[in-house]
Each structure stands twice: as C-alpha cells, then as structure tokens.
Design a protein around this motif. Structure first.
Motif, PDB file in Angstrom:
ATOM      1  N   PHE A 179      43.456  62.120  42.373  1.00  0.00           N
ATOM      2  CA  PHE A 179      42.984  62.251  40.999  1.00  0.00           C
ATOM      3  C   PHE A 179      43.932  63.148  40.201  1.00  0.00           C
ATOM      4  N   GLN A 180      44.280  62.684  38.996  1.00  0.00           N
ATOM      5  CA  GLN A 180      45.022  63.496  38.036  1.00  0.00           C
ATOM      6  C   GLN A 180      44.141  63.678  36.802  1.00  0.00           C
ATOM      7  N   VAL A 181      43.785  64.926  36.506  1.00  0.00           N
ATOM      8  CA  VAL A 181      42.796  65.205  35.462  1.00  0.00           C
ATOM      9  C   VAL A 181      43.415  66.093  34.391  1.00  0.00           C
ATOM     10  N   ASN A 182      43.288  65.683  33.131  1.00  0.00           N
ATOM     11  CA  ASN A 182      43.729  66.479  31.978  1.00  0.00           C
ATOM     12  C   ASN A 182      42.561  66.604  31.007  1.00  0.00           C
ATOM     13  N   LEU A 183      41.996  67.810  30.909  1.00  0.00           N
ATOM     14  CA  LEU A 183      40.831  68.044  30.065  1.00  0.00           C
ATOM     15  C   LEU A 183      41.167  69.043  28.970  1.00  0.00           C
ATOM     16  N   ASP A 184      40.802  68.725  27.735  1.00  0.00           N
ATOM     17  CA  ASP A 184      41.002  69.630  26.602  1.00  0.00           C
ATOM     18  C   ASP A 184      39.841  70.626  26.563  1.00  0.00           C
ATOM     19  N   ASP A 185      40.119  71.880  26.909  1.00  0.00           N
ATOM     20  CA  ASP A 185      39.069  72.897  26.961  1.00  0.00           C
ATOM     21  C   ASP A 185      38.626  73.366  25.582  1.00  0.00           C
ATOM     22  N   THR A 186      39.356  72.979  24.534  1.00  0.00           N
ATOM     23  CA  THR A 186      38.997  73.430  23.187  1.00  0.00           C
ATOM     24  C   THR A 186      37.976  72.524  22.519  1.00  0.00           C
ATOM     25  N   LEU A 187      37.618  71.431  23.183  1.00  0.00           N
ATOM     26  CA  LEU A 187      36.661  70.496  22.593  1.00  0.00           C
ATOM     27  C   LEU A 187      35.252  71.091  22.597  1.00  0.00           C
ATOM     28  N   HIS A 188      34.546  70.952  21.487  1.00  0.00           N
ATOM     29  CA  HIS A 188      33.150  71.389  21.386  1.00  0.00           C
ATOM     30  C   HIS A 188      32.344  70.217  20.825  1.00  0.00           C
ATOM     31  N   LEU A 189      31.571  69.601  21.695  1.00  0.00           N
ATOM     32  CA  LEU A 189      30.805  68.417  21.321  1.00  0.00           C
ATOM     33  C   LEU A 189      29.316  68.729  21.344  1.00  0.00           C
ATOM     34  N   SER A 190      28.549  67.859  20.703  1.00  0.00           N
ATOM     35  CA  SER A 190      27.099  68.010  20.737  1.00  0.00           C
ATOM     36  C   SER A 190      26.585  67.731  22.145  1.00  0.00           C
ATOM     37  N   LYS A 191      25.393  68.212  22.430  1.00  0.00           N
ATOM     38  CA  LYS A 191      24.824  68.060  23.765  1.00  0.00           C
ATOM     39  C   LYS A 191      24.653  66.594  24.130  1.00  0.00           C
ATOM     40  N   ALA A 192      24.160  65.797  23.180  1.00  0.00           N
ATOM     41  CA  ALA A 192      23.947  64.376  23.458  1.00  0.00           C
ATOM     42  C   ALA A 192      25.264  63.666  23.732  1.00  0.00           C
ATOM     43  N   THR A 193      26.309  64.006  22.964  1.00  0.00           N
ATOM     44  CA  THR A 193      27.616  63.382  23.181  1.00  0.00           C
ATOM     45  C   THR A 193      28.161  63.721  24.560  1.00  0.00           C
ATOM     46  N   GLU A 194      28.034  64.983  24.969  1.00  0.00           N
ATOM     47  CA  GLU A 194      28.513  65.383  26.286  1.00  0.00           C
ATOM     48  C   GLU A 194      27.744  64.672  27.403  1.00  0.00           C
ATOM     49  N   GLU A 195      26.432  64.561  27.240  1.00  0.00           N
ATOM     50  CA  GLU A 195      25.622  63.897  28.260  1.00  0.00           C
ATOM     51  C   GLU A 195      26.032  62.428  28.408  1.00  0.00           C
ATOM     52  N   GLN A 196      26.211  61.757  27.270  1.00  0.00           N
ATOM     53  CA  GLN A 196      26.573  60.341  27.320  1.00  0.00           C
ATOM     54  C   GLN A 196      27.970  60.147  27.916  1.00  0.00           C
ATOM     55  N   LEU A 197      28.925  60.982  27.512  1.00  0.00           N
ATOM     56  CA  LEU A 197      30.279  60.865  28.043  1.00  0.00           C
ATOM     57  C   LEU A 197      30.303  61.143  29.549  1.00  0.00           C
ATOM     58  N   PHE A 198      29.533  62.134  29.985  1.00  0.00           N
ATOM     59  CA  PHE A 198      29.484  62.452  31.413  1.00  0.00           C
ATOM     60  C   PHE A 198      28.902  61.282  32.208  1.00  0.00           C
ATOM     61  N   ARG A 199      27.862  60.644  31.655  1.00  0.00           N
ATOM     62  CA  ARG A 199      27.265  59.503  32.341  1.00  0.00           C
ATOM     63  C   ARG A 199      28.250  58.336  32.399  1.00  0.00           C
ATOM     64  N   MET A 200      29.023  58.161  31.339  1.00  0.00           N
ATOM     65  CA  MET A 200      30.016  57.092  31.336  1.00  0.00           C
ATOM     66  C   MET A 200      31.129  57.364  32.347  1.00  0.00           C
ATOM     67  N   VAL A 201      31.526  58.637  32.490  1.00  0.00           N
ATOM     68  CA  VAL A 201      32.522  58.991  33.505  1.00  0.00           C
ATOM     69  C   VAL A 201      31.994  58.653  34.893  1.00  0.00           C
ATOM     70  N   GLN A 202      30.736  59.001  35.159  1.00  0.00           N
ATOM     71  CA  GLN A 202      30.126  58.675  36.451  1.00  0.00           C
ATOM     72  C   GLN A 202      30.133  57.162  36.700  1.00  0.00           C
ATOM     73  N   GLU A 203      29.765  56.403  35.664  1.00  0.00           N
ATOM     74  CA  GLU A 203      29.684  54.944  35.803  1.00  0.00           C
ATOM     75  C   GLU A 203      31.059  54.351  36.112  1.00  0.00           C
ATOM     76  N   ILE A 204      32.085  54.786  35.376  1.00  0.00           N
ATOM     77  CA  ILE A 204      33.431  54.236  35.572  1.00  0.00           C
ATOM     78  C   ILE A 204      33.982  54.613  36.942  1.00  0.00           C
ATOM     79  N   LEU A 205      33.813  55.885  37.348  1.00  0.00           N
ATOM     80  CA  LEU A 205      34.315  56.314  38.657  1.00  0.00           C
ATOM     81  C   LEU A 205      33.575  55.604  39.787  1.00  0.00           C
ATOM     82  N   SER A 206      32.275  55.378  39.611  1.00  0.00           N
ATOM     83  CA  SER A 206      31.516  54.647  40.617  1.00  0.00           C
ATOM     84  C   SER A 206      32.046  53.224  40.758  1.00  0.00           C
ATOM     85  N   ASN A 207      32.360  52.589  39.643  1.00  0.00           N
ATOM     86  CA  ASN A 207      32.919  51.240  39.690  1.00  0.00           C
ATOM     87  C   ASN A 207      34.279  51.221  40.385  1.00  0.00           C
ATOM     88  N   ILE A 208      35.076  52.269  40.138  1.00  0.00           N
ATOM     89  CA  ILE A 208      36.387  52.350  40.789  1.00  0.00           C
ATOM     90  C   ILE A 208      36.228  52.465  42.299  1.00  0.00           C
TER      91      ILE A 208
END
Length: 349
Positions: free
Chosen positions: A243-272
């Motif tokens: 795994f090669q991971v690049n995360l922008d630590d300066t991002l500040h998102l709403s709680k709902a946006t973070e929850e949805q993005l995290f769930r999408m990351v789980q879904e995509i990685l599970s498919n991989i």
C-alpha cells in the motif's frame, strides 16, 4: 491559423469591413450615376476616383481600430462566460461573473451572464442542501445502527455460506481424495494439492474481505485521515499487498462527509481484496481547488466496466455512486482487463 480566423473577434472585424466597403460601393455607384446622367460641372472622374481612394485610406485604419477594440470587449465578456461554465463543470459552484471584470453594456450578453450567475447560485444552494441532508441522514443512520448491524450480519452469513463455506467444503473433499491418491498416483495427487493450495488462498482472500466488512462502519470520533491510516495498517498485517498512502492532513470535512468517504474506502478496498488479485495499491486523499478528491488505484487484473455496469451489485458500483451523489459529488471508475482499476471520488467543499 484557420481557427483564429474563424474566431469571434475576426468575424466582427470582417463584418465591419464588409459594411464599410459595401457603403463605399453604394457611394461610388451614386457618384458615377450622377456624373453620367446629370453631368454637373463640379463632378469629374478624377474627383470621383480621388474621393473613393481618400475614403479607403481614411476609413480602413479607423475601421480596423474600432472593430478590433469592440471585438476585444465582446471576446473578453464571452471569455468570462466561458470561464464560469468551465468552473461550474469542475464543481466550483461559488464562482460568479463580476461586472467589474469587463465592460458591461446592458445588452443580451449581460442578460446571459446574469442568468448564469443565478444558475451558479442555485447549484451552490443545492449542493449545500445535499450536504445538509447528508448530515441529517448520518444522524438517522446512527440511530438505526443496531438494525443495520443485524442486516449486515445476515448478509455476511450469506456471503460466508456462498463463498467461504462452499470453498472449505470443496477443500475437504479434494484433500480427502488426494490422500487416497498419494500411494497409487502421486503425480495426480501433486496436481490436486496445487489446486487445494489455490482454493485455500482464495478462501483466505474472501475471509479477509469479509473481515474488512466487519470493521466498524463509523469513525468513532476519529478523523478520516486517522481512520484510513489505521485501516491500511491493519490490512498490511493481513495481506501481502503493498500500500502507498498519501493523505492531506490539512483537510477539514463535515462529519457526514468523512463517514461516507470512509465507508467508500472500505467498499473499494474490499472489492480489491476479493476480485482484483492486486499486488500494489495507491490511495490518495487531497484537496484540489474547491473539492476533495479520493483516488484509489490497483494493479490487479481489471475488468470490463461496461459489462459490470449492467450488474453493479457485483462490484459495489451502485452503492458507491449513491454515496457520492448524496454529497453532491461524483464517482468515476476506469478499468481494463489486465491493466488494473482506477477509482476517483470528488466531493465539492
């Protein structure tokens, strides 16, 4: 070259010159008619030709200056409209055409600019409304967490039965048959042992993907970056994918946006894990202009996107599209057999 000659500026210049020289032709016809029919003493052929030449010499530079100046103003105003449309297409719903940026004339172009500004304002309000609804939906989702957990357990039980359980049963049958062949047909037994090893590896991969679904769906108060980092570290310990991971630590998102993005990351990685057979995965989370972009790429076997789109449930495309749409964003997936898969999620800020 031909593209520039067909531009709006040169069309206006050509129109100006056509008007001038057409008017000059009319004047010349009137003068020649007057000279031929009336024969005034003050009008001679030399005077006619001199007048026409003089008008040409004076009006040509004047027409060129006026037409280029006017065409430049029109082009500048049209460029402002074009830039706004481009920004709206990129998700910059806060963009506007400001009248101070170019000379306003109160004509139809100004009406178009005002209409586009109103359209951009409505689109911006709609995106904010979608994100606000996503926040409210997130609250309802937390209240219904127990029911969703029960449904998820039932789904996982079906997946275990359909995938891992059947594979383990097949492993048992093949291993028993192989034991009986060890003495009589060792070569045949060796081939079957290779198949057993391959099936065991597939069952292990399926189990890892199912375990990924068993992880908490919510971030539990953590930031999106922290949740993704922990998820990747956990996967590194369970599988051989680099795994090669690049995360922008300066991002500040709403709680709902973070929850949805995290769930999408789980879904995509599970498919991989379940389908891609990848050895390298790149995950990037960064802000680009006025949107946050989540990009995930793998070097797996890939697939035909057009065929999978007809049966989206098999690869989670429908769910990912819906989650991105709830945030006013977009989900794009590109893949080709033998060339890996590229997933891009863009959410406007």
């Amino acid at each position: 070259m031909f593209h520039k000659l067909n531009s709006l500026r040169f069309q206006i210049v050509r129109t100006q010159f056509q008007t001038i020289y057409f008017s000059l032709l009319v004047i010349a016809c009137v003068l020649f008619f007057t000279y031929s029919v009336i024969h005034p003493s003050w009008l001679t052929l030399e005077a006619i030709f001199f007048s026409i030449l003089l008008i040409c010499l004076l009006m040509t530079p004047v027409a060129m200056y006026v037409s280029f100046h006017y065409a430049g103003q029109v082009k500048e105003r049209m460029d402002g409209i074009s830039v706004l449309i481009t920004q709206l297409a990129k998700g910059k719903y806060g963009a506007r055409i400001i009248n101070q940026d170019y000379k306003s004339s109160g004509d139809e172009i100004d009406y178009i600019a005002d209409d586009l500004n109103q359209l951009a304002e409505k689109m911006e309000k709609q995106v904010k409304s979608l994100q606000r609804m996503a926040d409210e939906k997130n609250d309802f989702a937390q209240e219904a967490h127990k029911v969703a957990t029960m449904e998820e357990r039932q789904r996982l039980a079906r997946d275990l039965h359909d995938a891992v359980s059947q594979q383990l049963f097949a492993l048992t049958m093949m291993s028993q048959a192989t034991v009986k062949l060890l003495d009589k047909k060792p070569e045949k037994a060796k081939e079957q042992m290779k198949e057993v090893a391959q099936m065991a590896l597939q069952a292990q991969t399926e189990m890892r993907a199912l375990l990924l679904h068993l992880r908490p769906v919510h971030l539990s108060g953590e930031s999106l970056q922290t949740g993704i980092a922990k998820l990747i570290e956990e996967l590194k310990q369970r599988c051989s994918i680099d795994f090669q991971v690049n995360l922008d630590d300066t991002l500040h998102l709403s709680k709902a946006t973070e929850e949805q993005l995290f769930r999408m990351v789980q879904e995509i990685l599970s498919n991989i894990l379940r389908h891609a057979q990848a050895s390298h995965v790149l995950l990037e989370l960064k802000q680009r202009e006025e949107s946050v972009t989540l990009y995930i790429r793998d070097d797996g076997k890939g697939f035909n996107v057009s065929e999978k789109t007809e049966n989206q449930a098999s690869y989670g495309l429908k769910t990912l599209n819906e989650r991105a749409g709830e945030l006013g964003g977009s989900f794009i997936i590109r893949s080709k057999e033998g060339e890996g898969t590229y997933s891009t999620i863009r959410i406007p800020l």
